[in-house]
Write a protein that holds these residues in place. Structure first.
Motif, PDB file in Angstrom:
ATOM      1  N   HIS A 155       9.023  20.348  54.606  1.00 59.58           N
ATOM      2  CA  HIS A 155       9.331  19.159  55.406  1.00 59.58           C
ATOM      3  C   HIS A 155       9.746  19.578  56.819  1.00 59.58           C
ATOM      4  O   HIS A 155      10.879  19.333  57.234  1.00 59.58           O
ATOM      5  CB  HIS A 155      10.450  18.343  54.754  1.00 59.58           C
ATOM      6  N   PRO A 156       8.832  20.187  57.576  1.00 62.89           N
ATOM      7  CA  PRO A 156       9.205  20.681  58.910  1.00 62.89           C
ATOM      8  C   PRO A 156       9.395  19.540  59.915  1.00 62.89           C
ATOM      9  O   PRO A 156       8.709  18.519  59.858  1.00 62.89           O
ATOM     10  CB  PRO A 156       8.007  21.544  59.319  1.00 62.89           C
ATOM     11  N   CYS A 157      10.315  19.743  60.838  1.00 63.52           N
ATOM     12  CA  CYS A 157      10.510  18.780  61.923  1.00 63.52           C
ATOM     13  C   CYS A 157       9.399  19.008  62.946  1.00 63.52           C
ATOM     14  O   CYS A 157       9.192  20.118  63.428  1.00 63.52           O
ATOM     15  CB  CYS A 157      11.874  18.980  62.577  1.00 63.52           C
ATOM     16  N   LEU A 158       8.684  17.940  63.277  1.00 61.74           N
ATOM     17  CA  LEU A 158       7.587  18.024  64.240  1.00 61.74           C
ATOM     18  C   LEU A 158       8.043  17.720  65.662  1.00 61.74           C
ATOM     19  O   LEU A 158       7.247  17.766  66.589  1.00 61.74           O
ATOM     20  CB  LEU A 158       6.473  17.058  63.835  1.00 61.74           C
ATOM     21  N   SER A 159       9.313  17.391  65.832  1.00 60.80           N
ATOM     22  CA  SER A 159       9.901  17.076  67.137  1.00 60.80           C
ATOM     23  C   SER A 159       9.157  15.961  67.867  1.00 60.80           C
ATOM     24  O   SER A 159       9.015  15.988  69.087  1.00 60.80           O
ATOM     25  CB  SER A 159       9.956  18.339  68.013  1.00 60.80           C
ATOM     26  N   ASP A 160       8.662  15.004  67.111  1.00 57.99           N
ATOM     27  CA  ASP A 160       7.984  13.842  67.691  1.00 57.99           C
ATOM     28  C   ASP A 160       8.316  12.635  66.818  1.00 57.99           C
ATOM     29  O   ASP A 160       7.491  12.144  66.068  1.00 57.99           O
ATOM     30  CB  ASP A 160       6.475  14.069  67.755  1.00 57.99           C
ATOM     31  N   CYS A 161       9.535  12.183  66.928  1.00 59.20           N
ATOM     32  CA  CYS A 161      10.052  11.137  66.047  1.00 59.20           C
ATOM     33  C   CYS A 161       9.221   9.854  66.071  1.00 59.20           C
ATOM     34  O   CYS A 161       9.099   9.177  65.054  1.00 59.20           O
ATOM     35  CB  CYS A 161      11.499  10.823  66.404  1.00 59.20           C
ATOM     36  N   ASP A 162       8.654   9.521  67.224  1.00 58.37           N
ATOM     37  CA  ASP A 162       7.885   8.285  67.314  1.00 58.37           C
ATOM     38  C   ASP A 162       6.609   8.328  66.488  1.00 58.37           C
ATOM     39  O   ASP A 162       6.139   7.299  66.010  1.00 58.37           O
ATOM     40  CB  ASP A 162       7.530   7.983  68.772  1.00 58.37           C
ATOM     41  N   LEU A 163       6.036   9.502  66.303  1.00 59.84           N
ATOM     42  CA  LEU A 163       4.771   9.614  65.575  1.00 59.84           C
ATOM     43  C   LEU A 163       4.918  10.157  64.162  1.00 59.84           C
ATOM     44  O   LEU A 163       4.014  10.024  63.353  1.00 59.84           O
ATOM     45  CB  LEU A 163       3.794  10.500  66.353  1.00 59.84           C
ATOM     46  N   CYS A 164       6.006  10.791  63.866  1.00 63.15           N
ATOM     47  CA  CYS A 164       6.155  11.489  62.586  1.00 63.15           C
ATOM     48  C   CYS A 164       6.497  10.549  61.426  1.00 63.15           C
ATOM     49  O   CYS A 164       5.737  10.420  60.489  1.00 63.15           O
ATOM     50  CB  CYS A 164       7.216  12.575  62.712  1.00 63.15           C
ATOM     51  N   GLY A 165       7.683   9.981  61.470  1.00 65.39           N
ATOM     52  CA  GLY A 165       8.124   9.093  60.401  1.00 65.39           C
ATOM     53  C   GLY A 165       8.789   9.781  59.230  1.00 65.39           C
ATOM     54  O   GLY A 165       9.202   9.132  58.281  1.00 65.39           O
ATOM     55  N   LEU A 166       8.884  11.104  59.261  1.00 70.58           N
ATOM     56  CA  LEU A 166       9.466  11.824  58.130  1.00 70.58           C
ATOM     57  C   LEU A 166      10.916  11.409  57.887  1.00 70.58           C
ATOM     58  O   LEU A 166      11.298  11.113  56.758  1.00 70.58           O
ATOM     59  CB  LEU A 166       9.375  13.337  58.359  1.00 70.58           C
ATOM     60  N   CYS A 167      11.697  11.358  58.942  1.00 71.20           N
ATOM     61  CA  CYS A 167      13.103  10.970  58.770  1.00 71.20           C
ATOM     62  C   CYS A 167      13.231   9.533  58.269  1.00 71.20           C
ATOM     63  O   CYS A 167      14.153   9.212  57.525  1.00 71.20           O
ATOM     64  CB  CYS A 167      13.872  11.164  60.068  1.00 71.20           C
TER      65      CYS A 167
END
Length: 71
Positions: free
Chosen positions: A28-40
Motif C-alpha cells: 500500500h505505497p503512498c503515491l503522493s497524489d491524494c487527489d488521484l489516488c484514493g487509497l487513504c
C-alpha cells in the motif's frame, strides 16, 4: 495471494512487526497524489500504517483488519 495479486501477508504468528510493517509499506505505497489516488479514502482517512496498526502490532491478522476496513 495478497493485495493486488502480490505476495500474501506474513501471518502474525510467524513474523515480526518489522516484517509486517514492510509488507504494508510494499503493498500500500503512498503515491503522493491524494487527489488521484484514493487509497487513504479506502482506509477511512487513515494512512496504511495507521489503518493496519492492529496487524503490524500483532493483534489481528491482515485479512481481519482488511475486512473491518471494508465497512
Amino acid at each position: 495471494m495478497g493485495p493486488a495479486g502480490g505476495a500474501a501477508a506474513p501471518p502474525v504468528a510467524g513474523s515480526t512487526p518489522e516484517e509486517r510493517r514492510a509488507f504494508i509499506d510494499r503493498s500500500h505505497p503512498c503515491l503522493s497524489d491524494c487527489d488521484l489516488c484514493g487509497l487513504c479514502a479506502a482506509f477511512h482517512g487513515q494512512e496504511p500504517r495507521d489503518a493496519f496498526a492492529d496487524y503490524i502490532d500483532g493483534r489481528l491478522e491482515y485479512l481481519e483488519v482488511a475486512r473491518r476496513l471494508r465497512r
